[in-house]
Write a protein that holds these residues in place. Structure first.
Motif, PDB file in Angstrom:
ATOM      1  N   ILE A  33       0.860  -1.183   0.000  1.00 16.69           N
ATOM      2  CA  ILE A  33       0.000   0.000   0.000  1.00 16.69           C
ATOM      3  C   ILE A  33       0.893   1.227   0.000  1.00 16.69           C
ATOM      4  N   SER A  34       0.634   2.148  -0.932  1.00 17.35           N
ATOM      5  CA  SER A  34       1.455   3.353  -1.041  1.00 17.35           C
ATOM      6  C   SER A  34       0.566   4.570  -1.236  1.00 17.35           C
ATOM      7  N   SER A  35       0.743   5.561  -0.376  1.00 20.32           N
ATOM      8  CA  SER A  35       0.119   6.871  -0.611  1.00 20.32           C
ATOM      9  C   SER A  35       1.199   7.813  -1.112  1.00 20.32           C
ATOM     10  N   GLN A  36       0.866   8.670  -2.092  1.00 25.14           N
ATOM     11  CA  GLN A  36       1.860   9.552  -2.678  1.00 25.14           C
ATOM     12  C   GLN A  36       1.183  10.713  -3.392  1.00 25.14           C
ATOM     13  N   GLN A  37       1.924  11.802  -3.504  1.00 29.66           N
ATOM     14  CA  GLN A  37       1.440  12.912  -4.316  1.00 29.66           C
ATOM     15  C   GLN A  37       1.425  12.495  -5.774  1.00 29.66           C
ATOM     16  N   SER A  38       0.369  12.888  -6.477  1.00 28.52           N
ATOM     17  CA  SER A  38       0.275  12.613  -7.910  1.00 28.52           C
ATOM     18  C   SER A  38      -0.461  13.764  -8.600  1.00 28.52           C
ATOM     19  N   PRO A  39       0.148  14.380  -9.635  1.00 24.25           N
ATOM     20  CA  PRO A  39       1.389  13.961 -10.284  1.00 24.25           C
ATOM     21  C   PRO A  39       2.637  14.400  -9.507  1.00 24.25           C
ATOM     22  N   LEU A  40       3.656  13.576  -9.599  1.00 19.99           N
ATOM     23  CA  LEU A  40       4.970  13.845  -8.997  1.00 19.99           C
ATOM     24  C   LEU A  40       5.909  12.732  -9.442  1.00 19.99           C
ATOM     25  N   TRP A  41       7.200  13.037  -9.489  1.00 15.32           N
ATOM     26  CA  TRP A  41       8.202  12.004  -9.759  1.00 15.32           C
ATOM     27  C   TRP A  41       7.991  10.846  -8.786  1.00 15.32           C
ATOM     28  N   PRO A  42       8.112   9.582  -9.201  1.00 13.17           N
ATOM     29  CA  PRO A  42       8.599   9.070 -10.489  1.00 13.17           C
ATOM     30  C   PRO A  42       7.514   8.849 -11.539  1.00 13.17           C
ATOM     31  N   GLY A  43       6.296   9.297 -11.269  1.00 19.12           N
ATOM     32  CA  GLY A  43       5.237   9.194 -12.263  1.00 19.12           C
ATOM     33  C   GLY A  43       4.449   7.905 -12.219  1.00 19.12           C
ATOM     34  N   THR A  44       4.780   7.008 -11.296  1.00 14.09           N
ATOM     35  CA  THR A  44       4.041   5.761 -11.115  1.00 14.09           C
ATOM     36  C   THR A  44       3.083   5.916  -9.937  1.00 14.09           C
ATOM     37  N   GLY A  45       2.342   4.855  -9.653  1.00 18.98           N
ATOM     38  CA  GLY A  45       1.473   4.862  -8.488  1.00 18.98           C
ATOM     39  C   GLY A  45       0.024   5.185  -8.783  1.00 18.98           C
ATOM     40  N   ALA A  46      -0.421   4.955 -10.006  1.00 18.12           N
ATOM     41  CA  ALA A  46      -1.833   5.159 -10.334  1.00 18.12           C
ATOM     42  C   ALA A  46      -2.683   4.112  -9.630  1.00 18.12           C
ATOM     43  N   SER A  56      -4.829   2.368 -10.841  1.00 15.94           N
ATOM     44  CA  SER A  56      -5.006   1.218 -11.730  1.00 15.94           C
ATOM     45  C   SER A  56      -3.884   0.194 -11.620  1.00 15.94           C
ATOM     46  N   GLU A  57      -2.762   0.544 -10.977  1.00 26.22           N
ATOM     47  CA  GLU A  57      -1.644  -0.382 -10.789  1.00 26.22           C
ATOM     48  C   GLU A  57      -1.966  -1.244  -9.565  1.00 26.22           C
ATOM     49  N   ARG A  58      -2.308  -2.519  -9.792  1.00 25.33           N
ATOM     50  CA  ARG A  58      -2.868  -3.336  -8.721  1.00 25.33           C
ATOM     51  C   ARG A  58      -2.069  -4.593  -8.417  1.00 25.33           C
ATOM     52  N   GLY A  59      -0.945  -4.813  -9.098  1.00 32.22           N
ATOM     53  CA  GLY A  59      -0.139  -5.997  -8.830  1.00 32.22           C
ATOM     54  C   GLY A  59      -0.647  -7.214  -9.571  1.00 32.22           C
ATOM     55  N   ALA A  60       0.216  -8.215  -9.700  1.00 36.50           N
ATOM     56  CA  ALA A  60      -0.133  -9.426 -10.440  1.00 36.50           C
ATOM     57  C   ALA A  60      -1.202 -10.244  -9.737  1.00 36.50           C
ATOM     58  N   HIS A  61      -1.359 -10.041  -8.419  1.00 36.90           N
ATOM     59  CA  HIS A  61      -2.318 -10.824  -7.635  1.00 36.90           C
ATOM     60  C   HIS A  61      -3.266  -9.903  -6.860  1.00 36.90           C
ATOM     61  N   ASP A  62      -3.552  -8.732  -7.417  1.00 39.38           N
ATOM     62  CA  ASP A  62      -4.361  -7.731  -6.727  1.00 39.38           C
ATOM     63  C   ASP A  62      -3.770  -7.449  -5.343  1.00 39.38           C
ATOM     64  N   ASN A  63      -2.451  -7.360  -5.307  1.00 38.43           N
ATOM     65  CA  ASN A  63      -1.728  -7.202  -4.053  1.00 38.43           C
ATOM     66  C   ASN A  63      -1.077  -5.826  -3.926  1.00 38.43           C
ATOM     67  N   VAL A  64      -1.535  -4.869  -4.726  1.00 40.16           N
ATOM     68  CA  VAL A  64      -1.037  -3.497  -4.673  1.00 40.16           C
ATOM     69  C   VAL A  64      -2.225  -2.555  -4.557  1.00 40.16           C
ATOM     70  N   LEU A  65      -2.124  -1.613  -3.630  1.00 40.72           N
ATOM     71  CA  LEU A  65      -3.131  -0.559  -3.488  1.00 40.72           C
ATOM     72  C   LEU A  65      -2.414   0.780  -3.470  1.00 40.72           C
ATOM     73  N   ASN A  66      -2.649   1.594  -4.489  1.00 44.41           N
ATOM     74  CA  ASN A  66      -2.066   2.925  -4.556  1.00 44.41           C
ATOM     75  C   ASN A  66      -3.118   3.969  -4.214  1.00 44.41           C
ATOM     76  N   LEU A  67      -2.689   4.973  -3.447  1.00 39.32           N
ATOM     77  CA  LEU A  67      -3.561   6.054  -2.999  1.00 39.32           C
ATOM     78  C   LEU A  67      -2.983   7.382  -3.482  1.00 39.32           C
ATOM     79  N   PRO A  68      -3.242   7.761  -4.738  1.00 41.22           N
ATOM     80  CA  PRO A  68      -2.714   9.039  -5.240  1.00 41.22           C
ATOM     81  C   PRO A  68      -3.415  10.209  -4.548  1.00 41.22           C
ATOM     82  N   LEU A  69      -2.625  11.207  -4.157  1.00 44.07           N
ATOM     83  CA  LEU A  69      -3.141  12.410  -3.501  1.00 44.07           C
ATOM     84  C   LEU A  69      -2.743  13.625  -4.323  1.00 44.07           C
TER      85      LEU A  69
END
Length: 308
Positions: free
Chosen positions: A179-192, A194-207
């Motif tokens: 689980i990652s919270s991050q400013q978006s947009p901001l470097w490195p440009g990832t973390g949407a 929609s990026e959920r991991g190969a096993h639905d094991n990723v949760l991104n929280l763009p702020l």
């Protein structure tokens, strides 16, 4: 039981060019802020290649080691530098993360904070970037799973920059939740989202830039905390970046020191409910020295309170 602090003077030997935000003074300020606390102080060991290969191929490790200069500083990219002491410092960072996992899982400590540098959450499988050489948090998670036989490990990254490296290294690992919270947009440009991991094991929280306490707390309460409860981790690893602070010069979120205190307290409560309070926290970013010191102090204070 008590909170462990893992660090080593070698982490001060990673020297970057004058004016670089990831500077030696960062660790000095954090350690000074933690001096008054009653902590179990453990020297960070040097990670061996077999530890690093949990996340990186040997060819990458050899390439990074060969890049270290005999004197001065050398650039791996526009942001990421090495000096003669950088490889040893980075190995201490990985070693601290592994030793912290061992201490918490053995009951030697109730939880742990690793005050090391360089940070690690941007290092991908074969790419150093964002000031980072090795994926400390991902290696710690894989060590807990493969060496200690845990079934599930969660990693929560609240650095203002997306933990692209940790995501890359854990993308295919179904035993982890990232689980990652991050400013978006901001470097490195990832973390949407929609990026959920190969096993639905990723949760991104763009702020969005300018997001404050209310936005952050809502994202964690509505999305992150329920996912953690559902996942039922055996261990919680934190990538503790403090650059979402409103005073940080590299981003535009508006968190206060109290927000880091609140988030740490809530994550420790979940850990108490799900995994006996077993938390390992790793220092990542934070580039305003006064804000970094204050937020790190608040973070470790809550770890201590949770471990009593």
């Amino acid at each position: 039981m008590t909170t462990a602090l893992l660090t080593h003077a070698d982490c001060l030997g990673h020297v970057t060019p004058e004016g670089h935000p990831e500077q030696v003074a960062r660790l000095d300020h954090v350690l000074h802020a933690l001096e008054p606390f009653d902590l179990l102080r453990i020297g960070a060991p040097v990670a061996e290649d077999r530890d690093l290969t949990r996340a990186h191929p040997q060819s990458y490790i050899d390439r990074i080691a060969a890049a270290a200069p005999a004197e001065g500083e050398t650039a791996l990219d526009s942001d990421t530098w090495m000096s003669p002491g950088s490889m040893n410092a980075a190995r201490r960072g990985v070693g601290a993360a592994i030793r912290a996992v061992d201490a918490v899982l053995s009951g030697e400590a109730s939880n742990a904070f690793c005050a090391t540098r360089p940070p690690g959450h941007h290092a991908e499988r074969e790419t150093p970037m964002g000031f980072c050489l090795f994926g400390n948090a991902a290696i710690a998670a894989k060590h807990a799973l493969d060496h200690h036989g845990l079934e599930r490990v969660a990693v929560v990254d609240f650095d203002v920059h997306h933990g692209n490296g940790t995501q890359d290294l854990l993308w295919d690992e179904p035993r982890t939740l990232f689980i990652s919270s991050q400013q978006s947009p901001l470097w490195p440009g990832t973390g949407a989202a929609s990026e959920r991991g190969a096993h639905d094991n990723v949760l991104n929280l763009p702020l969005a830039p300018g997001s404050d306490s209310a936005s952050m707390r809502a994202a964690y309460i509505e999305q992150a905390f329920p996912r953690l409860h559902d996942f039922r981790p055996d261990l919680l690893i934190l990538s503790a970046g403090f650059d979402a602070h409103r005073e940080d010069p590299l981003a535009q979120l508006a968190w206060e020191t109290e927000d880091f205190r609140w988030l740490t307290r809530e994550l420790c409560r979940i850990a108490a409910d799900q995994c006996g309070g077993r938390v390992v926290s790793l220092l990542e970013g934070g580039y305003d020295l006064a804000a970094l010191a204050a937020a790190a102090r608040a973070h470790v204070y809550e770890l201590i309170e949770a471990g009593k």
